[in-house]
Design a protein around this motif. Structure first.
Motif, PDB file in Angstrom:
ATOM      1  N   ARG A  40       0.848  -1.188   0.000  1.00 21.93           N
ATOM      2  CA  ARG A  40       0.000   0.000   0.000  1.00 21.93           C
ATOM      3  C   ARG A  40       0.887   1.243   0.000  1.00 21.93           C
ATOM      4  O   ARG A  40       2.095   1.146   0.008  1.00 21.93           O
ATOM      5  N   GLU A  41       0.271   2.389   0.016  1.00 18.03           N
ATOM      6  CA  GLU A  41       1.004   3.649  -0.112  1.00 18.03           C
ATOM      7  C   GLU A  41       2.077   3.846   0.964  1.00 18.03           C
ATOM      8  O   GLU A  41       3.184   4.232   0.660  1.00 18.03           O
ATOM      9  N   THR A  42       1.750   3.576   2.238  1.00 18.47           N
ATOM     10  CA  THR A  42       2.710   3.838   3.312  1.00 18.47           C
ATOM     11  C   THR A  42       3.193   2.590   4.031  1.00 18.47           C
ATOM     12  O   THR A  42       4.122   2.660   4.829  1.00 18.47           O
ATOM     13  N   LYS A  43       2.550   1.460   3.777  1.00 21.60           N
ATOM     14  CA  LYS A  43       2.941   0.224   4.453  1.00 21.60           C
ATOM     15  C   LYS A  43       2.508  -0.974   3.637  1.00 21.60           C
ATOM     16  O   LYS A  43       1.825  -0.842   2.628  1.00 21.60           O
ATOM     17  N   GLY A  44       2.892  -2.143   4.107  1.00 22.50           N
ATOM     18  CA  GLY A  44       2.511  -3.365   3.413  1.00 22.50           C
ATOM     19  C   GLY A  44       2.921  -4.573   4.228  1.00 22.50           C
ATOM     20  O   GLY A  44       3.397  -4.446   5.359  1.00 22.50           O
ATOM     21  N   PHE A  45       2.746  -5.749   3.626  1.00 19.91           N
ATOM     22  CA  PHE A  45       3.167  -6.962   4.314  1.00 19.91           C
ATOM     23  C   PHE A  45       3.371  -8.094   3.325  1.00 19.91           C
ATOM     24  O   PHE A  45       2.872  -8.074   2.206  1.00 19.91           O
ATOM     25  N   PHE A  46       4.170  -9.057   3.760  1.00 20.00           N
ATOM     26  CA  PHE A  46       4.351 -10.320   3.060  1.00 20.00           C
ATOM     27  C   PHE A  46       3.611 -11.359   3.876  1.00 20.00           C
ATOM     28  O   PHE A  46       3.716 -11.383   5.102  1.00 20.00           O
ATOM     29  N   LYS A  47       2.853 -12.211   3.191  1.00 17.52           N
ATOM     30  CA  LYS A  47       2.085 -13.249   3.873  1.00 17.52           C
ATOM     31  C   LYS A  47       2.471 -14.597   3.272  1.00 17.52           C
ATOM     32  O   LYS A  47       2.443 -14.777   2.062  1.00 17.52           O
ATOM     33  N   ALA A  48       2.837 -15.537   4.139  1.00 21.85           N
ATOM     34  CA  ALA A  48       3.160 -16.896   3.703  1.00 21.85           C
ATOM     35  C   ALA A  48       1.914 -17.748   3.843  1.00 21.85           C
ATOM     36  O   ALA A  48       1.258 -17.741   4.887  1.00 21.85           O
ATOM     37  N   VAL A  49       1.587 -18.489   2.780  1.00 25.72           N
ATOM     38  CA  VAL A  49       0.396 -19.336   2.768  1.00 25.72           C
ATOM     39  C   VAL A  49       0.793 -20.734   2.326  1.00 25.72           C
ATOM     40  O   VAL A  49       1.478 -20.901   1.318  1.00 25.72           O
ATOM     41  N   ASP A  50       0.367 -21.730   3.080  1.00 18.82           N
ATOM     42  CA  ASP A  50       0.636 -23.127   2.755  1.00 18.82           C
ATOM     43  C   ASP A  50      -0.689 -23.873   2.729  1.00 18.82           C
ATOM     44  O   ASP A  50      -1.392 -23.923   3.738  1.00 18.82           O
ATOM     45  N   ASN A  51      -1.043 -24.400   1.576  1.00 18.11           N
ATOM     46  CA  ASN A  51      -2.319 -25.117   1.405  1.00 18.11           C
ATOM     47  C   ASN A  51      -3.511 -24.305   1.894  1.00 18.11           C
ATOM     48  O   ASN A  51      -4.379 -24.812   2.599  1.00 18.11           O
ATOM     49  N   GLY A  52      -3.541 -23.023   1.566  1.00 11.73           N
ATOM     50  CA  GLY A  52      -4.659 -22.162   1.928  1.00 11.73           C
ATOM     51  C   GLY A  52      -4.645 -21.640   3.347  1.00 11.73           C
ATOM     52  O   GLY A  52      -5.512 -20.868   3.737  1.00 11.73           O
ATOM     53  N   LYS A  53      -3.662 -22.014   4.138  1.00 12.07           N
ATOM     54  CA  LYS A  53      -3.592 -21.591   5.538  1.00 12.07           C
ATOM     55  C   LYS A  53      -2.455 -20.587   5.713  1.00 12.07           C
ATOM     56  O   LYS A  53      -1.350 -20.798   5.222  1.00 12.07           O
ATOM     57  N   GLU A  54      -2.733 -19.494   6.434  1.00 16.66           N
ATOM     58  CA  GLU A  54      -1.700 -18.490   6.659  1.00 16.66           C
ATOM     59  C   GLU A  54      -0.644 -19.051   7.599  1.00 16.66           C
ATOM     60  O   GLU A  54      -0.921 -19.431   8.728  1.00 16.66           O
ATOM     61  N   ALA A  55       0.588 -19.097   7.092  1.00 18.31           N
ATOM     62  CA  ALA A  55       1.709 -19.631   7.864  1.00 18.31           C
ATOM     63  C   ALA A  55       2.472 -18.532   8.582  1.00 18.31           C
ATOM     64  O   ALA A  55       3.111 -18.778   9.600  1.00 18.31           O
ATOM     65  N   GLY A  56       2.428 -17.316   8.055  1.00 18.64           N
ATOM     66  CA  GLY A  56       3.148 -16.221   8.687  1.00 18.64           C
ATOM     67  C   GLY A  56       2.890 -14.904   7.980  1.00 18.64           C
ATOM     68  O   GLY A  56       2.345 -14.862   6.873  1.00 18.64           O
ATOM     69  N   ARG A  57       3.318 -13.830   8.654  1.00 18.78           N
ATOM     70  CA  ARG A  57       3.151 -12.485   8.109  1.00 18.78           C
ATOM     71  C   ARG A  57       4.313 -11.620   8.562  1.00 18.78           C
ATOM     72  O   ARG A  57       4.739 -11.686   9.713  1.00 18.78           O
ATOM     73  N   MET A  58       4.837 -10.821   7.646  1.00 18.75           N
ATOM     74  CA  MET A  58       5.919  -9.887   7.951  1.00 18.75           C
ATOM     75  C   MET A  58       5.483  -8.506   7.458  1.00 18.75           C
ATOM     76  O   MET A  58       5.200  -8.330   6.276  1.00 18.75           O
ATOM     77  N   THR A  59       5.414  -7.540   8.369  1.00 20.01           N
ATOM     78  CA  THR A  59       4.921  -6.213   8.016  1.00 20.01           C
ATOM     79  C   THR A  59       6.084  -5.244   7.811  1.00 20.01           C
ATOM     80  O   THR A  59       7.165  -5.414   8.353  1.00 20.01           O
TER      81      THR A  59
END
Length: 126
Positions: A40-59
């Motif tokens: 997004r304009e001022t921030k964002g994140f990386f999201k790890a997904v394994d078989n449709g399930k959120e494994a992690g997030r890094m903002t």
């Protein structure tokens, strides 16, 4: 270049596929993990997904047009020990290299990955 992209796209998703080794029934097998980027304009994140399930997030937050501050990494307890955080940091490094962005790792986990991995330090600020 990155500044122009962010001004025209308030929301962007990018998917990066990673293969990693996972033990299943005492056998090594490759698994595919999606690393999705939401920018997004001022921030964002990386999201790890394994078989449709959120494994992690890094903002992260943007510091100007060419600096990304990684401020938090969180891994779902079910995926602990599978290198999820490491994969997200490397996705950020890949993004930084492709877009001439520098990274400031304020998150203790991300900082430890940079401290241990010399070959990714080229994207660090000064």
């Amino acid at each position: 270049m990155i500044g122009a992209n962010r001004s025209f796209q308030k929301y962007r998703e990018k998917q990066i596929l990673y293969r990693s080794l996972k033990l299943k029934n005492n056998k090594k097998q490759f698994i595919k993990m999606d690393i999705q980027q939401f920018n997004r304009e001022t921030k964002g994140f990386f999201k790890a997904v394994d078989n449709g399930k959120e494994a992690g997030r890094m903002t992260y937050s943007w510091a100007g047009k060419d600096k990304m501050i990684i401020d938090h990494t969180e891994v779902n307890p079910e995926f602990k020990g599978q290198g999820v955080g490491y994969k997200m940091v490397h996705a950020a490094v890949d993004y930084a290299r492709e877009n001439n962005v520098k990274i400031i790792p304020l998150c203790p986990f991300a900082k430890s990955v940079f401290d241990k991995t010399e070959e990714i330090r080229d994207v660090l600020v000064g």
